[in-house]
Design an enzyme around this catalytic site. Structure first.
Site, PDB file in Angstrom:
ATOM      1  CG  ASN A   1      -3.129  -6.103   5.249  1.00 56.61           C
ATOM      2  OD1 ASN A   1      -2.100  -6.565   5.703  1.00 56.61           O
ATOM      3  ND2 ASN A   1      -3.472  -4.841   5.414  1.00 56.61           N
TER       4      ASN A   1
ATOM      5  CG  ASP B   1      -3.295  -3.303  -2.118  1.00 60.34           C
ATOM      6  OD1 ASP B   1      -4.134  -3.552  -3.007  1.00 60.34           O
ATOM      7  OD2 ASP B   1      -3.498  -3.523  -0.901  1.00 60.34           O
ATOM      8  CG  HIS B   2      -6.284  -0.144  -2.222  1.00 59.36           C
ATOM      9  ND1 HIS B   2      -7.557  -0.079  -2.738  1.00 59.36           N
ATOM     10  CD2 HIS B   2      -6.205  -1.319  -1.542  1.00 59.36           C
ATOM     11  CE1 HIS B   2      -8.230  -1.175  -2.379  1.00 59.36           C
ATOM     12  NE2 HIS B   2      -7.424  -1.946  -1.665  1.00 59.36           N
TER      13      HIS B   2
ATOM     14  CG  ASP C   1      -8.961   2.385  -5.052  1.00 61.86           C
ATOM     15  OD1 ASP C   1      -9.977   2.820  -5.642  1.00 61.86           O
ATOM     16  OD2 ASP C   1      -8.977   1.972  -3.880  1.00 61.86           O
TER      17      ASP C   1
ATOM     18  CG  HIS D   1      -9.435  -5.226  -3.105  1.00 57.95           C
ATOM     19  ND1 HIS D   1      -8.306  -4.559  -2.725  1.00 57.95           N
ATOM     20  CD2 HIS D   1      -9.350  -5.387  -4.445  1.00 57.95           C
ATOM     21  CE1 HIS D   1      -7.570  -4.313  -3.795  1.00 57.95           C
ATOM     22  NE2 HIS D   1      -8.187  -4.805  -4.856  1.00 57.95           N
ATOM     23  N   GLY D   2     -10.438  -7.335   0.527  1.00 54.40           N
ATOM     24  CA  GLY D   2     -11.097  -7.557   1.819  1.00 54.40           C
ATOM     25  C   GLY D   2     -11.484  -9.005   2.034  1.00 54.40           C
TER      26      GLY D   2
ATOM     27  CG  ASN E   1      -6.075  -7.965  -2.879  1.00 50.92           C
ATOM     28  OD1 ASN E   1      -5.789  -8.724  -3.808  1.00 50.92           O
ATOM     29  ND2 ASN E   1      -6.006  -6.655  -2.998  1.00 50.92           N
TER      30      ASN E   1
ATOM     31  CB  SER F   1      -0.900  -0.003   1.235  1.00 48.27           C
ATOM     32  OG  SER F   1      -0.090   0.079   2.390  1.00 48.27           O
TER      33      SER F   1
HETATM   34  O1  G3H Z   1      -5.920  -4.446  -0.541  1.00 45.66           O
HETATM   35  C1  G3H Z   1      -5.821  -5.224   0.425  1.00 45.66           C
HETATM   36  C2  G3H Z   1      -6.922  -5.997   0.876  1.00 45.66           C
HETATM   37  O2  G3H Z   1      -8.065  -5.853   0.149  1.00 45.66           O
HETATM   38  C3  G3H Z   1      -6.861  -6.780   2.115  1.00 45.66           C
HETATM   39  O3  G3H Z   1      -8.076  -6.746   2.835  1.00 45.66           O
HETATM   40  O4  G3H Z   1      -7.251  -6.606   5.160  1.00 45.66           O
HETATM   41  O5  G3H Z   1      -9.552  -7.331   4.670  1.00 45.66           O
HETATM   42  O6  G3H Z   1      -7.626  -8.799   4.114  1.00 45.66           O
HETATM   43  P1  G3H Z   1      -8.140  -7.412   4.280  1.00 45.66           P
HETATM   44 ZN    ZN Z   2      -7.959  -3.771  -0.858  1.00 44.76          ZN
END
Ligand code: G3H
Ligand code: ZN
Length: 284
Positions: free
Chosen positions: A231, A84-85, A106, A207-208, A229, A49
């Site tokens: 994180n 990323d983003h 993004d 994502h997420g 993705n 990021s």
């Molecule tokens: O861009 C990174 C992610 O979309 C990670 O999402 O933290 O919910 O795994 P997360």
């Molecule tokens: Zn993301």
């Protein structure tokens, strides 16, 4: 070997699996992820990021770090170094100029036409340099005061229009997904995801994905997701182990021992995700 993500994501889309993208935060994080993926013979996307780039001293530092680890650890799997983003053309340009092989622009918080405009600028700069480009439409992460999801979901028509106008290589749609911890049961709109997949015919990105169970991940891949993705799941696993280590070793002050007490936790999450995404043994 550092590569862009284009061929990896196309193969994943064709054969119905997903390439993992793990966010990195420091030397140790990067090393443990690379080691786990090498052990699994899984291709990997190292996602950085803008704030992580700042934290680590900039894109050039990260590029040198990753290149040196690939050599030093004899890493043979394909590795993508990905912004990323990235919020602007300038951020994407900086990452590309430093040696990143992939960027996400993004501009999804801007109005649709402005998102298209900013994305086209990045595509023009990146594509003839052999860099893969991801973009995002819709909005993630929106909840009202009652914790209701008020995100703006993507539609198949706008996705098609966006891809047609920008020519991006992969697209991250908003389908009810959210960064960080989900409050309550995550509800992804798989029907919408399937329709977007049919309308754009390029790899889609989830994502997420932390906190999504096996069934949700498998269904998302089945409906067209080719890059996932992660994180938060890694951060939680690492933080829990390190907190326990510090509590049981209050006299310890060697940072190597403290930071690396979370090593196995990081590697365990990465191994589990690689198996779940079915990216294991896809390195060739
Ligand atoms: O861009 C990174 C992610 O979309 C990670 O999402 O933290 O919910 O795994 P997360
Ligand atoms: Zn993301």
């Amino acid at each position: 070997m550092l590569v862009n993500s284009n061929e990896l994501l196309k193969s994943a889309l064709k054969d119905n699996y997903a390439i993992p993208a793990y966010n990195i935060n420091n030397l140790e994080w990067t090393r443990y992820i690379l080691e786990a993926c090498e052990e699994d013979k899984s291709p990997v996307i190292l996602a950085v990021s803008e704030s992580a780039a700042d934290y680590m001293g900039g894109y050039k530092v990260i590029y040198s770090l990753v290149k040196s680890l690939l050599d030093g650890l004899n890493i043979s799997i394909p590795v993508v170094l990905h912004l990323d983003h990235g919020k602007s053309f300038e951020a994407c340009k900086k990452a590309i100029d430093a040696g990143f092989t992939s960027v996400m622009i993004d501009a999804s918080s801007k109005p649709f036409e402005e998102n298209i405009g900013e994305t086209i600028k990045v595509v023009k700069y990146a594509s003839n340099r052999g860099i893969s480009i991801e973009a995002e439409i819709g909005s993630l992460n929106k909840e009202d005061s009652n914790d209701n999801n008020t995100s703006i979901y993507s539609t198949p028509d706008e996705a098609k229009d966006f891809v047609f106008q920008t020519n991006v290589n992969s697209l991250a749609p908003a389908i009810g997904n959210k960064h960080g911890l989900y409050k309550g049961e995550p509800k992804l709109d798989y029907e919408l995801l399937g329709s977007i997949c049919k309308s754009v015919k390029i790899p889609l990105v989830l994502h997420g994905a932390s906190g999504l169970d096996e069934n949700k991940i498998k269904t998302a891949i089945f409906c067209g997701i080719s890059k996932i993705n992660i994180n938060t799941d890694i951060q939680l696993a690492w933080a829990e182990k390190v907190k326990n280590y510090i509590a049981s070793n209050p006299e310890e002050y060697d940072p190597r021992k403290i930071i690396s007490s979370g090593k196995n936790a990081i590697k365990k999450v990465v191994h589990e995700k690689n198996r779940l995404f079915d990216s294991v043994n896809r390195a060739n």
